[in-house]
Design an enzyme around this catalytic site. Structure first.
Site, short mmCIF file in Angstrom:
data_model
loop_
_atom_site.label_atom_id
_atom_site.label_comp_id
_atom_site.label_asym_id
_atom_site.label_seq_id
_atom_site.Cartn_x
_atom_site.Cartn_y
_atom_site.Cartn_z
N HIS A 11 0.71 -1.18 0.05
CA HIS A 11 -0.02 0.04 0.22
C HIS A 11 0.88 1.22 -0.01
O HIS A 11 1.57 1.53 0.94
CB HIS A 11 -0.77 -0.12 1.16
CG HIS A 11 -1.92 1.17 1.40
ND1 HIS A 11 -1.84 1.92 2.55
CD2 HIS A 11 -2.77 1.74 0.61
CE1 HIS A 11 -2.77 2.89 2.46
NE2 HIS A 11 -3.51 2.67 1.03
N HIS A 53 -0.72 10.83 -2.60
CA HIS A 53 -2.15 10.70 -1.91
C HIS A 53 -2.96 11.71 -1.71
O HIS A 53 -4.20 11.56 -2.21
CB HIS A 53 -1.75 9.67 -0.73
CG HIS A 53 -3.05 9.03 0.08
ND1 HIS A 53 -3.70 10.10 0.81
CD2 HIS A 53 -3.93 8.10 0.01
CE1 HIS A 53 -4.84 9.55 1.64
NE2 HIS A 53 -5.27 8.24 0.74
O1 G3P Z 1 -6.40 0.00 -0.88
C1 G3P Z 1 -7.00 1.31 -1.05
C2 G3P Z 1 -6.68 2.35 -0.08
O2 G3P Z 1 -5.51 2.88 -0.39
C3 G3P Z 1 -7.48 3.35 0.15
O3 G3P Z 1 -7.57 4.11 0.96
O4 G3P Z 1 -6.66 6.55 1.62
O5 G3P Z 1 -5.01 4.61 1.37
O6 G3P Z 1 -6.20 5.91 -0.71
P1 G3P Z 1 -6.39 5.41 0.89
CA CA Z 2 -4.82 4.56 -2.22
#
Ligand code: G3P
Ligand code: CA
Length: 246
Positions: A11, A53
């Site tokens: 992630h 992000h």
């Molecule tokens: O796996 C998806 C996740 O990345 C969603 O949340 O806030 O980390 O983009 P975020």
């Molecule tokens: Ca994400």
């Protein structure tokens, strides 16, 4: 379930150990053995696709301001690593193009379309196609309008909907749009929900795996994959499970 079928999706890279959405974090994920990356795409003020992000650069760089108000040159002058640790000083916000070129043939990308920009889904897909990545991406978003645009522009690409709550209306909407994947939040993901979504024809990928206990629960719930900030831990767990099975 067969633990080998659970995808380990780093992630924003191995973001527990290195600054998120930087080459340092993705390189480390590869070193740990992860072959799937999740990353976030936004548009700069001068229309370049960048991997970051938040809407603002404040949290993950030494700068300030909205991504959409800064040029690529301004964005790439920022330090995207020092906030995380001195040894990461000098990391930059990657362009999507540079990331695609760096990891070609080495990873599958779970690309999340972020932000409020109209046309971002289409532009992202065009770049993915241009750089020869169409066979190795899964497109995702929390935003249904972004997913509608994705399906209209790129019906051949697998697409997943990120959600906090999944009810029957969501399932019907996802089916009518032709989405391949539903992505429930980990703390709302149960074995029953996984079975229901699979029966409805979806691949089930969890997100928001905040700790190892939730990671274990997701494996036990039988998800098809999950995003984790600590891919090494999930790889270790799946290895253990495979050993126990044999
Ligand atoms: O796996 C998806 C996740 O990345 C969603 O949340 O806030 O980390 O983009 P975020
Ligand atoms: Ca994400």
């Amino acid at each position: 379930m067969n633990p080998n079928n659970c995808l380990v999706i780093a992630h924003r890279g191995a973001s527990t150990y290195a600054p998120e959405n930087t080459f340092a974090a993705f390189d480390l994920a590869l070193d740990m053995g992860a072959r799937h990356f999740e990353l976030d795409v936004q548009l700069s003020g001068d229309n370049h696709l960048v991997v970051i992000h938040d809407d603002k650069v404040n949290r993950t760089t030494d700068g300030n301001g909205e991504v959409s108000a800064l040029t690529l040159r301004e964005l790439q002058s920022l330090d995207a690593g020092a906030w995380f640790g001195a040894k990461f000083a000098g990391e930059r916000i990657p362009t999507l193009e540079s990331l695609l070129d760096r990891y070609r043939g080495r990873a599958h990308l779970h690309v999340e379309i972020k932000g409020k920009t109209q046309g971002l889904s289409e532009r992202t897909v065009d770049m993915i196609r241009r750089r020869g990545w169409a066979q190795n991406v899964t497109m995702t978003s929390f935003q249904i309008d972004k997913l509608e645009a994705l399906r209209a522009h790129a019906p051949e690409l697998p697409a997943g909907w990120l959600l906090r709550e999944i009810d029957d209306a969501v399932i019907m909407r996802a089916q009518s749009l032709g989405l391949t994947q539903l992505c429930p939040k980990a703390d709302a993901t149960t074995p029953g929900l996984v079975a229901k979504l699979r029966n409805a024809g979806f691949n089930v990928r969890a997100w928001g795996v905040a700790n190892e206990e939730l990671m274990l629960r997701m494996v036990d719930a039988g998800v098809d994959g999950m995003t984790v900030n600590f891919p090494d831990k999930l790889i270790g767990l799946l290895r253990e499970r495979t050993k126990e099975k044999n």
